[in-house]
Structure formats: structure tokens, C-alpha cells
Write a protein that holds these residues in place. Structure first.
Motif, PDB file in Angstrom:
ATOM      1  N   ARG A   1       1.050  70.919  62.857  1.00 40.69           N
ATOM      2  CA  ARG A   1       0.519  71.684  63.987  1.00 40.69           C
ATOM      3  C   ARG A   1       1.427  71.558  65.210  1.00 40.69           C
ATOM      4  O   ARG A   1       1.610  72.519  65.958  1.00 40.69           O
ATOM      5  CB  ARG A   1      -0.897  71.226  64.330  1.00 40.69           C
TER       6      ARG A   1
ATOM      7  N   SER B   1       4.406  73.785  64.714  1.00 41.88           N
ATOM      8  CA  SER B   1       3.992  75.176  64.859  1.00 41.88           C
ATOM      9  C   SER B   1       3.801  75.542  66.330  1.00 41.88           C
ATOM     10  O   SER B   1       4.221  76.627  66.770  1.00 41.88           O
ATOM     11  CB  SER B   1       2.689  75.410  64.093  1.00 41.88           C
ATOM     12  N   ALA B   2       3.169  74.629  67.106  1.00 47.23           N
ATOM     13  CA  ALA B   2       2.968  74.880  68.533  1.00 47.23           C
ATOM     14  C   ALA B   2       4.301  74.955  69.263  1.00 47.23           C
ATOM     15  O   ALA B   2       4.472  75.761  70.184  1.00 47.23           O
ATOM     16  CB  ALA B   2       2.089  73.780  69.129  1.00 47.23           C
TER      17      ALA B   2
ATOM     18  N   LYS C   1       5.834  78.355  68.587  1.00 46.88           N
ATOM     19  CA  LYS C   1       5.167  79.390  69.375  1.00 46.88           C
ATOM     20  C   LYS C   1       5.611  79.337  70.830  1.00 46.88           C
ATOM     21  O   LYS C   1       5.767  80.382  71.476  1.00 46.88           O
ATOM     22  CB  LYS C   1       3.655  79.206  69.279  1.00 46.88           C
TER      23      LYS C   1
ATOM     24  N   VAL D   1       9.030  81.031  71.050  1.00 46.02           N
ATOM     25  CA  VAL D   1       8.993  82.482  70.818  1.00 46.02           C
ATOM     26  C   VAL D   1       8.217  83.203  71.922  1.00 46.02           C
ATOM     27  O   VAL D   1       8.703  84.171  72.513  1.00 46.02           O
ATOM     28  CB  VAL D   1       8.373  82.779  69.437  1.00 46.02           C
ATOM     29  N   LYS D   2       7.023  82.736  72.230  1.00 45.91           N
ATOM     30  CA  LYS D   2       6.180  83.438  73.206  1.00 45.91           C
ATOM     31  C   LYS D   2       6.777  83.394  74.607  1.00 45.91           C
ATOM     32  O   LYS D   2       6.695  84.369  75.357  1.00 45.91           O
ATOM     33  CB  LYS D   2       4.781  82.824  73.225  1.00 45.91           C
TER      34      LYS D   2
END
Length: 209
Positions: free
Chosen positions: A178, A181-182, A185, A188-189
Motif C-alpha cells: 500500500r 502504491s500511495a 499515486k 503521478v497525480k
């Protein structure tokens, strides 16, 4: 081989646990158990009311030995003083926080013991202290037992806010997948360069978190 039971007598033959054979004594469950947890109070919340509500909702007594975080508002009263309480509406940082909320044995949500003592430092580095009547969290405030060595079994409670603004307390556990993954993100975000994760400042931030 000799039968030691016959030579020594049955009364002297014990199990590896130390109880005589045929003993009906069993370990008794201790009705009073103590669990170490970390409570995370969300920003904008009155810490005193939050702790009282947490204790009553879960039917537990709490003893808090330390706290850390920033405060936006606090009202302090000095025990035994006839003076009115002092109020501070500014950013203050917790130096110490200790207290207890002991549920009454009779139940009913009432408490037999309740006190919260704190010391805070102001922007001018002066320190104010006293018994906290109310105290509003500016950012997440951690209330816990002090541990010189990290306890891997220690539970951490976190506040997860939903889209409707309401939230729930959840038990937080470390999960490497997790976290990765965070982090992906975040890159990318927020349109970050991939090498942002190699910066010394970023590494210091992750280590602190």
C-alpha cells in the motif's frame, strides 16, 4: 528402568508445568488487562471531549502518559487557584500531556476520575501549563505511552474521513504494498519527477513519517 513414580510417590511427580498430576487448577483469566495503544486525534477536534467520548464508547479506562502535536486553542486552569482559567487562541506545541479517564465501576458512562495536565510552548518560546479544560488540535495529535523501544505489537488508531465528512477510527497497520502504491499515486497525480524519491529531503520526510 526404575519407576520413579513408585520410588518417590505419586504426590511428588509433577508435570512440566509444575502442577501435580490430577490437579484441576487452571490458569485464571485476568479480568483486568492493559493494552498499549496510540490514539490519533484529528485536526479541529476538542481533544478532551474526544478522549472522554472514546473511553465511554468503548467502555474502557484510559491513562495517557505523553502527547505530541500542535494546538490551536486551549483553556488552562491551575489546581487550587481561585483565578479564572486562561485561554490561548494561537498555535502552541505540546511539550507534555498526561491524564486519565477512569470509568466508574457502576457504569452508566460516568467517570470517577478525570484529569488532563499539559504544558505547551508558544511562538515566543514561553511555556504555559495547567489542567486542560478544553484543547483543540491544530494538526493530528498523538496520545500514547512513551516507549524507548518500538513495540511491533502496538496498535495504532487512525481517523479515516469519508466523502461525506464523517469518519471512523481504524486500526492502522504497516503494509509495504500500500505504501508503494500511495507513493506511485503521489508521483503521478501531482506530476512529480520520478527522481523526487531520491532526494535527501524526501528521504528525511519518509523516515520521519
Amino acid at each position: 528402568m526404575e519407576n520413579l513414580g513408585e520410588n518417590l510417590g505419586d504426590s511428588s511427580v509433577r508435570r512440566s508445568g509444575g502442577s501435580p498430576l490430577g490437579s484441576k487448577n487452571k490458569p485464571k483469566d485476568n479480568p483486568s488487562t492493559t493494552n498499549k495503544v496510540v490514539l490519533v486525534v484529528p485536526p479541529g477536534i476538542n481533544i478532551i471531549q474526544w478522549v472522554e467520548g472514546f473511553a465511554q464508547d468503548n467502555g474502557v479506562s484510559l491513562a495517557i502518559l505523553t502527547g505530541s502535536g500542535a494546538i490551536s486553542e486551549v483553556a488552562l486552569k491551575h489546581k487550587g487557584s481561585q483565578l479564572q482559567s486562561q485561554e490561548f487562541k494561537e498555535q502552541l506545541n505540546l511539550v507534555s500531556f498526561s491524564g486519565a479517564y477512569i470509568l466508574s465501576p457502576s457504569g452508566g458512562g460516568s467517570s470517577s476520575t478525570k484529569f488532563f495536565n499539559t504544558s505547551l510552548v508558544r511562538d515566543d518560546y514561553s511555556v504555559v501549563s495547567g489542567s486542560a479544560l478544553h484543547m483543540v488540535a491544530l494538526g493530528p495529535v498523538l496520545l500514547k505511552y512513551p516507549n524507548s523501544v518500538a513495540d511491533k505489537k502496538q496498535k495504532v488508531l487512525r481517523f479515516k474521513r469519508g466523502l461525506d465528512g464523517e469518519g471512523n477510527l481504524l486500526v492502522a497497520t504497516f503494509n509495504k504494498v500500500r505504501c508503494r502504491s500511495a507513493l506511485a499515486k503521489f508521483v503521478v497525480k501531482d506530476e512529480q519527477a520520478f527522481n523526487v524519491t531520491e532526494g535527501e529531503g524526501f528521504k528525511d520526510l519518509i523516515n520521519e513519517l
